[in-house]
Design a protein around this motif. Structure first.
Motif, PDB file in Angstrom:
ATOM      1  N   ARG A 123       0.828  -1.209   0.000  1.00 31.52           N
ATOM      2  CA  ARG A 123       0.000   0.000   0.000  1.00 31.52           C
ATOM      3  C   ARG A 123       0.864   1.261   0.000  1.00 31.52           C
ATOM      4  O   ARG A 123       0.657   2.180  -0.803  1.00 31.52           O
ATOM      5  CB  ARG A 123      -0.910   0.003   1.227  1.00 31.52           C
ATOM      6  N   LYS A 124       1.834   1.307   0.899  1.00 26.49           N
ATOM      7  CA  LYS A 124       2.722   2.467   0.990  1.00 26.49           C
ATOM      8  C   LYS A 124       3.558   2.631  -0.276  1.00 26.49           C
ATOM      9  O   LYS A 124       3.741   3.742  -0.777  1.00 26.49           O
ATOM     10  CB  LYS A 124       3.636   2.335   2.210  1.00 26.49           C
ATOM     11  N   ASP A 125       4.059   1.525  -0.794  1.00 22.12           N
ATOM     12  CA  ASP A 125       4.876   1.589  -2.001  1.00 22.12           C
ATOM     13  C   ASP A 125       4.084   2.146  -3.176  1.00 22.12           C
ATOM     14  O   ASP A 125       4.576   2.998  -3.932  1.00 22.12           O
ATOM     15  CB  ASP A 125       5.408   0.188  -2.326  1.00 22.12           C
ATOM     16  N   ILE A 126       2.840   1.688  -3.338  1.00 22.93           N
ATOM     17  CA  ILE A 126       1.974   2.188  -4.416  1.00 22.93           C
ATOM     18  C   ILE A 126       1.699   3.671  -4.230  1.00 22.93           C
ATOM     19  O   ILE A 126       1.814   4.465  -5.174  1.00 22.93           O
ATOM     20  CB  ILE A 126       0.660   1.389  -4.451  1.00 22.93           C
ATOM     21  N   ARG A 127       1.369   4.061  -3.020  1.00 27.47           N
ATOM     22  CA  ARG A 127       1.028   5.456  -2.755  1.00 27.47           C
ATOM     23  C   ARG A 127       2.233   6.378  -2.918  1.00 27.47           C
ATOM     24  O   ARG A 127       2.127   7.464  -3.485  1.00 27.47           O
ATOM     25  CB  ARG A 127       0.466   5.591  -1.341  1.00 27.47           C
ATOM     26  N   ASP A 128       3.384   5.960  -2.411  1.00 25.04           N
ATOM     27  CA  ASP A 128       4.592   6.776  -2.534  1.00 25.04           C
ATOM     28  C   ASP A 128       5.027   6.908  -3.986  1.00 25.04           C
ATOM     29  O   ASP A 128       5.455   7.992  -4.423  1.00 25.04           O
ATOM     30  CB  ASP A 128       5.729   6.171  -1.707  1.00 25.04           C
ATOM     31  N   THR A 129       4.919   5.824  -4.738  1.00 27.38           N
ATOM     32  CA  THR A 129       5.276   5.864  -6.158  1.00 27.38           C
ATOM     33  C   THR A 129       4.347   6.798  -6.916  1.00 27.38           C
ATOM     34  O   THR A 129       4.782   7.598  -7.756  1.00 27.38           O
ATOM     35  CB  THR A 129       5.218   4.451  -6.771  1.00 27.38           C
ATOM     36  N   GLN A 130       3.055   6.730  -6.603  1.00 28.97           N
ATOM     37  CA  GLN A 130       2.083   7.608  -7.247  1.00 28.97           C
ATOM     38  C   GLN A 130       2.357   9.075  -6.921  1.00 28.97           C
ATOM     39  O   GLN A 130       2.320   9.935  -7.802  1.00 28.97           O
ATOM     40  CB  GLN A 130       0.669   7.227  -6.814  1.00 28.97           C
ATOM     41  N   ALA A 131       2.664   9.366  -5.639  1.00 20.25           N
ATOM     42  CA  ALA A 131       2.965  10.748  -5.230  1.00 20.25           C
ATOM     43  C   ALA A 131       4.197  11.270  -5.955  1.00 20.25           C
ATOM     44  O   ALA A 131       4.248  12.449  -6.358  1.00 20.25           O
ATOM     45  CB  ALA A 131       3.170  10.805  -3.719  1.00 20.25           C
ATOM     46  N   ASP A 132       5.192  10.410  -6.146  1.00 24.02           N
ATOM     47  CA  ASP A 132       6.405  10.812  -6.851  1.00 24.02           C
ATOM     48  C   ASP A 132       6.120  11.096  -8.327  1.00 24.02           C
ATOM     49  O   ASP A 132       6.638  12.071  -8.892  1.00 24.02           O
ATOM     50  CB  ASP A 132       7.463   9.717  -6.713  1.00 24.02           C
ATOM     51  N   LEU A 133       5.277  10.272  -8.934  1.00 24.42           N
ATOM     52  CA  LEU A 133       4.915  10.493 -10.337  1.00 24.42           C
ATOM     53  C   LEU A 133       4.131  11.793 -10.500  1.00 24.42           C
ATOM     54  O   LEU A 133       4.315  12.533 -11.479  1.00 24.42           O
ATOM     55  CB  LEU A 133       4.102   9.310 -10.856  1.00 24.42           C
ATOM     56  N   ILE A 134       3.255  12.092  -9.540  1.00 29.29           N
ATOM     57  CA  ILE A 134       2.495  13.347  -9.583  1.00 29.29           C
ATOM     58  C   ILE A 134       3.436  14.534  -9.414  1.00 29.29           C
ATOM     59  O   ILE A 134       3.349  15.534 -10.145  1.00 29.29           O
ATOM     60  CB  ILE A 134       1.410  13.348  -8.499  1.00 29.29           C
ATOM     61  N   LYS A 135       4.345  14.432  -8.458  1.00 31.86           N
ATOM     62  CA  LYS A 135       5.301  15.512  -8.204  1.00 31.86           C
ATOM     63  C   LYS A 135       6.126  15.816  -9.447  1.00 31.86           C
ATOM     64  O   LYS A 135       6.405  16.986  -9.757  1.00 31.86           O
ATOM     65  CB  LYS A 135       6.215  15.120  -7.046  1.00 31.86           C
ATOM     66  N   ASN A 136       6.511  14.777 -10.164  1.00 27.72           N
ATOM     67  CA  ASN A 136       7.333  14.956 -11.364  1.00 27.72           C
ATOM     68  C   ASN A 136       6.509  15.086 -12.638  1.00 27.72           C
ATOM     69  O   ASN A 136       7.061  15.117 -13.734  1.00 27.72           O
ATOM     70  CB  ASN A 136       8.310  13.782 -11.494  1.00 27.72           C
ATOM     71  N   GLN A 137       5.187  15.151 -12.468  1.00 28.43           N
ATOM     72  CA  GLN A 137       4.254  15.363 -13.577  1.00 28.43           C
ATOM     73  C   GLN A 137       4.416  14.306 -14.673  1.00 28.43           C
ATOM     74  O   GLN A 137       4.393  14.596 -15.868  1.00 28.43           O
ATOM     75  CB  GLN A 137       4.434  16.771 -14.152  1.00 28.43           C
ATOM     76  N   THR A 138       4.578  13.061 -14.226  1.00 25.70           N
ATOM     77  CA  THR A 138       4.761  11.957 -15.175  1.00 25.70           C
ATOM     78  C   THR A 138       3.729  10.847 -14.997  1.00 25.70           C
ATOM     79  O   THR A 138       3.835   9.797 -15.635  1.00 25.70           O
ATOM     80  CB  THR A 138       6.178  11.362 -15.032  1.00 25.70           C
TER      81      THR A 138
END
Length: 352
Positions: A123-138
């Motif tokens: 759960r954390k890995d999915i959420r953290d990865t998603q937040a990183d993709l949003i931050k980098n607009q990818t």
């Protein structure tokens, strides 16, 4: 049995507890984890590639399953309390209030995970990865981490980032429609299973349960000649406006001794970011399973009708079958329906 009773009683107390970040919160998840559940650190396994950041160990399947049920009950009660207080607000104002008071729909899951320092859940890995993709607009549909084959947040919380867990003496690699069990707890075997097609290897002490099609994430290669199907999942998208859409997910899973057999539907409302990525937004949605299922022999048709309506970021409906029963569907018989408020946006058969 004592551990299971302790988990259940303490969970009931927490569900009815009433505290909050502002006025709505939930008490810390104290599940007596020292006795019932422990964190297996990477250093405790010989094959580090199998563990990465470790995994949780449950004493038995009953504790594993009841922990998932308790966590999902807590998370739903926590979010329901927030919505009940602020339900008079429109969708945009409700989202602003959520941000202003720091309401996190995943807080009960986070509280549970925090009891195991060093553990990184799926759960954390999915959420953290998603937040990183949003931050980098990818972030986009092709790399959306939330599209993981593990469907439920409660299950994601108790698995490590490789969808693995230890229950009793066995190690489990969860797969798209079932799992691979290493009954002697050999971490080297787990590492092999995680990276290859277990069905093609002559591995000792390995049991494959449920649908398995060559890897943890492989889909069932259904063909048009199939009389009826199981082990099937699909995502559909429907436009609400130029920057809003409904994401509809459905899953039909055959029987395994740990999970049973299930029909699942999940509805999400999404907002388009300026660079093109889509993220979930809270609104009132309905997720429905309806139509006719059949059993493992494609006979004994049964009418299915279950629905859930919530003002949430995702709404999930699940039907679980009896022991050793397998849910299947014939062509254009079993379907899911996905609504926002009173408007239906996706009406989709499992088998067209």
């Amino acid at each position: 049995m004592k551990n299971v009773l302790r988990l259940t009683l303490l969970s009931m107390l927490m569900v009815f507890a009433s505290c909050q970040k502002e006025d709505v919160n939930i008490e810390d998840t104290n599940l007596s984890t020292t006795d019932a559940i422990r964190f297996v650190k990477p250093s405790e396994a010989k094959a580090g590639t199998a563990l990465v950041n470790g995994m949780l160990e449950f004493p038995d399947q009953a504790t594993f399953l009841s922990t998932i049920d308790n966590l999902e009950t807590q998370a739903e009660a926590y979010d329901d309390a927030f919505v009940a207080k602020w339900d008079h607000l429109n969708d945009d104002d409700l989202e602003a209030k959520e941000i202003a008071i720091g309401h996190d729909v995943h807080q009960p899951y986070i509280d549970f995970e925090n009891q195991f320092p060093g553990f990184i859940s799926l759960r954390k890995d999915i959420r953290d990865t998603q937040a990183d993709l949003i931050k980098n607009q990818t972030l986009n549909d092709s790399n959306e981490p939330d599209n993981h084959y593990v469907f439920d947040d409660g299950v994601r919380t108790v698995l490590n980032e490789n969808a693995q867990v230890k229950i009793g003496a066995s190690l489990f690699q969860m797969t798209r429609f079932g799992y691979v069990e290493i009954t002697d707890g050999n971490y080297s075997t787990l590492a092999t299973v995680a990276n290859t097609d277990a069905s093609q290897l002559n591995l000792q002490n390995v049991i494959i349960e449920g649908g398995y099609y060559g890897s943890s994430s492989a889909n069932n290669p259904n063909t048009s000649s199939t009389t009826c199907r199981t082990d099937y999942d699909e995502k559909n998208y429907a436009t609400v406006s130029n920057n809003r859409r409904i994401k509809a997910t459905q899953k039909l899973k055959g029987y395994s001794s740990l999970w049973g057999t299930k029909i699942k539907a999940k509805t999400q409302y999404q907002k388009k970011r300026w660079w093109g990525g889509w993220t979930s937004k809270r609104t009132k949605m309905t997720s429905t399973i309806t139509g006719e299922s059949v059993d493992n022999d494609c006979t004994n048709a049964n009418n299915e009708n279950r629905s859930k309506t919530k003002r949430s970021r995702k709404v999930k409906t699940i039907i679980s079958g009896p022991s050793v029963y397998v849910y299947k569907t014939e062509k254009q018989e079993l379907k899911t329906i996905h609504k926002r408020y009173s408007t239906t946006y996706v009406d989709d058969y499992f088998y067209e």
